[in-house]
Enzyme design. Sequence first.
Site, PDB file in Angstrom:
ATOM      1  N   HIS A 142     104.863  78.873 -16.781  1.00 16.62           N
ATOM      2  CA  HIS A 142     105.455  77.488 -16.667  1.00 16.62           C
ATOM      3  C   HIS A 142     105.720  77.091 -18.019  1.00 16.62           C
ATOM      4  O   HIS A 142     105.374  75.643 -18.312  1.00 16.62           O
ATOM      5  CB  HIS A 142     105.379  76.714 -15.514  1.00 16.62           C
TER       6      HIS A 142
ATOM      7  N   HIS B 219      92.985  73.695  -4.949  1.00 17.20           N
ATOM      8  CA  HIS B 219      94.119  73.201  -5.766  1.00 17.20           C
ATOM      9  C   HIS B 219      95.408  73.916  -5.329  1.00 17.20           C
ATOM     10  O   HIS B 219      95.428  75.312  -5.109  1.00 17.20           O
ATOM     11  CB  HIS B 219      93.746  73.672  -7.215  1.00 17.20           C
TER      12      HIS B 219
ATOM     13  N   GLU C 266      98.390  74.247  -6.475  1.00 16.06           N
ATOM     14  CA  GLU C 266      99.477  74.970  -7.334  1.00 16.06           C
ATOM     15  C   GLU C 266      99.831  76.175  -7.036  1.00 16.06           C
ATOM     16  O   GLU C 266      98.707  76.967  -6.636  1.00 16.06           O
ATOM     17  CB  GLU C 266      99.159  74.598  -8.966  1.00 16.06           C
TER      18      GLU C 266
ATOM     19  N   ASP D 116     100.043  79.123  -8.559  1.00 13.19           N
ATOM     20  CA  ASP D 116      99.188  80.169  -8.916  1.00 13.19           C
ATOM     21  C   ASP D 116      98.015  80.452  -8.181  1.00 13.19           C
ATOM     22  O   ASP D 116      97.475  81.546  -8.028  1.00 13.19           O
ATOM     23  CB  ASP D 116      98.800  79.890 -10.435  1.00 13.19           C
TER      24      ASP D 116
ATOM     25  N   HIS E  80      94.075  68.852 -12.477  1.00 15.26           N
ATOM     26  CA  HIS E  80      95.285  67.945 -12.978  1.00 15.26           C
ATOM     27  C   HIS E  80      96.174  67.637 -11.767  1.00 15.26           C
ATOM     28  O   HIS E  80      97.378  67.316 -12.282  1.00 15.26           O
ATOM     29  CB  HIS E  80      95.646  68.958 -14.143  1.00 15.26           C
TER      30      HIS E  80
ATOM     31  N   ASP F 275      91.173  74.322 -11.625  1.00 15.19           N
ATOM     32  CA  ASP F 275      91.732  74.533 -13.206  1.00 15.19           C
ATOM     33  C   ASP F 275      90.587  74.045 -14.059  1.00 15.19           C
ATOM     34  O   ASP F 275      90.758  74.555 -15.314  1.00 15.19           O
ATOM     35  CB  ASP F 275      92.835  73.890 -13.225  1.00 15.19           C
TER      36      ASP F 275
ATOM     37  N   TYR G 192      94.255  75.755 -23.333  1.00 15.84           N
ATOM     38  CA  TYR G 192      94.355  75.366 -22.032  1.00 15.84           C
ATOM     39  C   TYR G 192      94.248  73.866 -21.832  1.00 15.84           C
ATOM     40  O   TYR G 192      95.288  73.164 -21.294  1.00 15.84           O
ATOM     41  CB  TYR G 192      93.340  75.880 -21.092  1.00 15.84           C
TER      42      TYR G 192
ATOM     43  N   HIS H 165      90.800  80.163 -13.487  1.00 13.37           N
ATOM     44  CA  HIS H 165      91.173  81.050 -14.332  1.00 13.37           C
ATOM     45  C   HIS H 165      89.956  81.383 -15.719  1.00 13.37           C
ATOM     46  O   HIS H 165      89.431  80.449 -15.816  1.00 13.37           O
ATOM     47  CB  HIS H 165      92.166  80.307 -15.242  1.00 13.37           C
TER      48      HIS H 165
END
Length: 407
Positions: A24, A78, A80, A82, A146, A165, A193, A228
């Site tokens: 993104h 999380h 999101e 991904d 986040h 994350d 990051y 990650h």
Amino acid sequence: MEPVKIVDNVYWVGALDYGIRDFHGYRTSDGSTYNAYLIVDEKVTLIDGVKKEFAPELLSRVSKIIDPKKIDIVISNHAEMDHSSGLPDIMKAIGVEKPLYTSKMGEKALRAQFHGAEMNLQTVSSNDTIKLGKYSISFLETRMVHWPDSMFSFCPELGILFSQDAFGMHLATSRRFDDEVGRNVWGYEALKYFANILTLYTTPIAKTLETVKSSGFMDKIKIIAPDHGIIWRSNPMEIIDLYAKWVKQEPARKAVVVFDTMWKSTEYMARALSDALAAEGVLVRLMNMKNNHRSDVVTEIYNSGAVLVGSPTMNNDIYPTIAELLCYMRGLKFQNKIGGAFGSYGWSGEAAKMLQTSLTDMKFQMPVPEVRIQWVPEESALEPIKAMAKAVAAALPKEPVPADFNL
Ligand code: FEO
């Protein structure tokens, strides 16, 4: 696909995305990982998912340990995409009736993403605990670290913090652990990051670090397993200490001179400015937007005290690559920065003024007005650029930047 044992009964079962280069808008020069973890206990538990296209890879790794249908519990730290977009396929393989634990905001996000997909969503809040057998999982909501749904899962018996994350980085490598990857590599990737994903959230991150300290988790953490990049097992406190440092956004005697140019005149100004700053003992990164990506520029900006932006005037406006960078910077809301604006022009010269306004609006401290030079700068016309360098250097901290100051 093989799993990787982290400790007895806990495995990495995520996915490696070696090819991704645009996450993104963040340039992932070394790819990324979507980490997921399997705890084998009386209740077999999967923590976090992967991108949809990698769901078969996750299930393949799980199947080397246990039949995926024997997974009893899934936790989504999380929502999101991904980590969440693979969940419907994963749940179908495991059994859609199995409980999928998430925060209240996570439930909203997952329902909104999957529009009626059959899922047994169970919401949890901070301090809730589920018993797996000899192990347990305690939850800690980490709103805006986040996303609103973000939460940590902590296994106190094993001392493993599953941190989604937070403490992560985009890095695809066959090596899973911090002690297997060079400090210079992980130090830069963790900072990149943080700069690109977390700058806007330094206040909630600081609160989360305080909460983790006061929750009693901190003393028990032996391993940090983010969503990650590498798993922190050699000294997990090191990345926590770095986050505690980075959230302060303390200025350093470093400047980023970032520019674009049409006919090399703004470039000439940028080079003169860099030279003059270096002569003042300032560490300088000179970055041309023609060959630097905004996510790399923002990484350098993060640990700089000053950002000097140059643009020629094009069609009475800022050059497009610089306008894009400013848009990205505006969203991240950097703190404690000194700014400067400059640029060459032919006949109208709006760009440098617009840059001055834009950086002022971002709350950058601007020690001198914008510097504009018409057409091609002569050496004698560079005096205001040298004066800008002196004023910026005087406003920066006096201590020189140490060689390893990212860390
Ligand atoms: Fe890795 Fe915020 O998703």
